[in-house]
Design a protein around this motif. Structure first.
Motif, mmCIF file in Angstrom:
data_model
loop_
_atom_site.group_PDB
_atom_site.id
_atom_site.type_symbol
_atom_site.label_atom_id
_atom_site.label_comp_id
_atom_site.label_asym_id
_atom_site.label_seq_id
_atom_site.Cartn_x
_atom_site.Cartn_y
_atom_site.Cartn_z
ATOM 1 N N GLN A 214 -3.736 7.398 3.726
ATOM 2 C CA GLN A 214 -4.207 6.015 3.691
ATOM 3 C C GLN A 214 -5.593 5.882 3.062
ATOM 4 O O GLN A 214 -6.054 4.766 2.806
ATOM 5 C CB GLN A 214 -4.211 5.422 5.098
ATOM 6 N N LYS A 220 -3.949 2.318 -0.386
ATOM 7 C CA LYS A 220 -4.678 1.169 0.145
ATOM 8 C C LYS A 220 -4.210 -0.118 -0.525
ATOM 9 O O LYS A 220 -3.990 -1.145 0.122
ATOM 10 C CB LYS A 220 -6.180 1.341 -0.080
ATOM 11 N N GLU A 221 -4.060 -0.059 -1.856
ATOM 12 C CA GLU A 221 -3.630 -1.235 -2.604
ATOM 13 C C GLU A 221 -2.214 -1.654 -2.210
ATOM 14 O O GLU A 221 -1.911 -2.850 -2.088
ATOM 15 C CB GLU A 221 -3.698 -0.951 -4.102
ATOM 16 N N GLN A 224 -2.327 -3.438 1.134
ATOM 17 C CA GLN A 224 -2.848 -4.799 1.000
ATOM 18 C C GLN A 224 -1.826 -5.720 0.348
ATOM 19 O O GLN A 224 -1.697 -6.893 0.721
ATOM 20 C CB GLN A 224 -4.142 -4.782 0.178
ATOM 21 N N ALA A 225 -1.082 -5.192 -0.635
ATOM 22 C CA ALA A 225 -0.111 -6.012 -1.344
ATOM 23 C C ALA A 225 1.110 -6.305 -0.481
ATOM 24 O O ALA A 225 1.720 -7.377 -0.614
ATOM 25 C CB ALA A 225 0.313 -5.325 -2.640
ATOM 26 N N SER A 227 2.417 -4.506 3.404
ATOM 27 C CA SER A 227 1.916 -4.395 4.777
ATOM 28 C C SER A 227 1.914 -2.924 5.154
ATOM 29 O O SER A 227 2.670 -2.118 4.596
ATOM 30 C CB SER A 227 2.790 -5.179 5.753
ATOM 31 N N GLU A 228 1.063 -2.580 6.116
ATOM 32 C CA GLU A 228 0.996 -1.194 6.553
ATOM 33 C C GLU A 228 2.320 -0.753 7.155
ATOM 34 O O GLU A 228 2.765 0.385 6.951
ATOM 35 C CB GLU A 228 -0.130 -1.023 7.576
#
Length: 321
Positions: A214, A220-221, A224-225, A227-228
């Protein structure tokens, strides 16, 4: 840091741990303090505990081994009839009371400020968020960087059988929560393997990645785009399909010890990862193994004994009158 692994199968529960005790000296260098630490404990006939993380806590002006707190707890008169959940919660309470991790976080904050200042960086923001310390700073080149630190944890795996014959496994983190990992009364939670401590190698082998993925920018992107939860679901497609529900007790022992041996070997030949070099070789020494079954309860499969040359002392053997 160490490594403790639990594997829960229909035949019983396995707990395995290495025996290395490491620390950082006054210069911040990683040192091996001992290869003989005991990290597995029998709480009562049905329940066992494994512990990793800090090995000592200050009490009354001296350093007290965390194992002593567990030994004091297991000698209590009410332990015999406790359920797994109750043991986990009481141990969490004990260590949360004894470990003043907020003070360590304050010291970490001061150390980070001094370190950044010595490198010509300007601290822009630094604040506590629960047990985390989040900060941002400007480098001498003018770029803005973010960082995060946390107090050294104490982690436990509490596993065993309840008086009604059901089995459960809990993880305990200080600072942090008590979490249920296995429960024979919950569908799809009955069997599996869990680990605490330096579990990155085991995670890479079984899951296909470890938690530091992560920190990679494109991950990370993606989080954000989307969901986790969605990204984690896709990554779990890399996990090996291990049939925990059909695994024998011997296979569970072999699996747990293999993960510890492999972790120790990888640490011998590596020094962290390229994105975060300088890891501590905290896993090593003899492997201690215990099993817990409905019929026989807690039984040591392998436990290192005191010895001098060819003489061996078994502290578990009952004295004869």
């Amino acid at each position: 840091m160490s490594l403790v692994i639990n594997t829960t199968t229909p035949e019983g529960i396995v707990l395995a741990a290495d025996s290395r005790q490491s620390y950082r000296n006054m210069k911040g260098m990683a040192r091996i303090g001992s290869e003989n630490a005991i990290k597995l404990f029998e709480i009562n006939r049905r329940i066992g505990v494994g512990i990793t993380g800090l090995a000592f806590l200050p009490e009354g002006g001296v350093q007290k081994n965390v194992s002593q707190y567990i030994e004091e707890f297991r000698r209590g008169s009410k332990v015999k009839n406790m359920e797994v959940k109750e043991v986990a919660r009481k141990l969490h309470h004990i260590f949360d009371d004894k470990y003043h991790w907020e003070e360590q976080l304050d010291q970490i904050k001061a150390n980070i400020q001094n370190d950044l200042s010595s490198k010509g960086c300007t601290v822009l923001q630094m604040e506590k968020d629960g047990d985390l310390l989040k900060f941002s700073f400007r480098t001498p080149q003018g770029t803005i960087e973010n960082g995060m630190a946390r107090a050294d944890p104490i982690e436990l795996l509490v596993a065993g059988y309840n008086p009604d014959g059901s089995h459960q496994v809990y993880s305990v983190a200080v600072p942090g929560p008590v979490q249920k990992l296995r429960d024979s009364k919950k569908p799809n939670m009955e069997y599996g393997s869990s680990w605490i401590g330096q579990g990155d190698v085991a995670a890479r082998i079984v899951l296909g990645f470890d938690g530091r993925i992560q920190n990679i920018e494109f991950v990370k992107e993606a989080i954000q785009a989307r969901s986790e939860l969605e990204i984690q679901g896709q990554l779990r497609g890399l996990e090996y399909a291990i049939q925990w529900g059909t695994m024998t007790l011997q296979d569970a022992i072999d699996f747990a010890t293999l993960m510890i041996q492999t972790t120790s070997a990888i640490q011998r030949f590596s020094d962290g990862i390229n994105a975060d070099p300088g890891d501590m070789p905290g896993v090593g020494g003899p492997i201690n193994v215990a099993v817990i079954t409905p019929d026989h309860g807690f039984v040591w499969v392998k436990k290192k004994k005191l010895h001098f040359e060819d003489s061996v002392v078994d502290l578990d053997r009952k004295p004869r009158l």
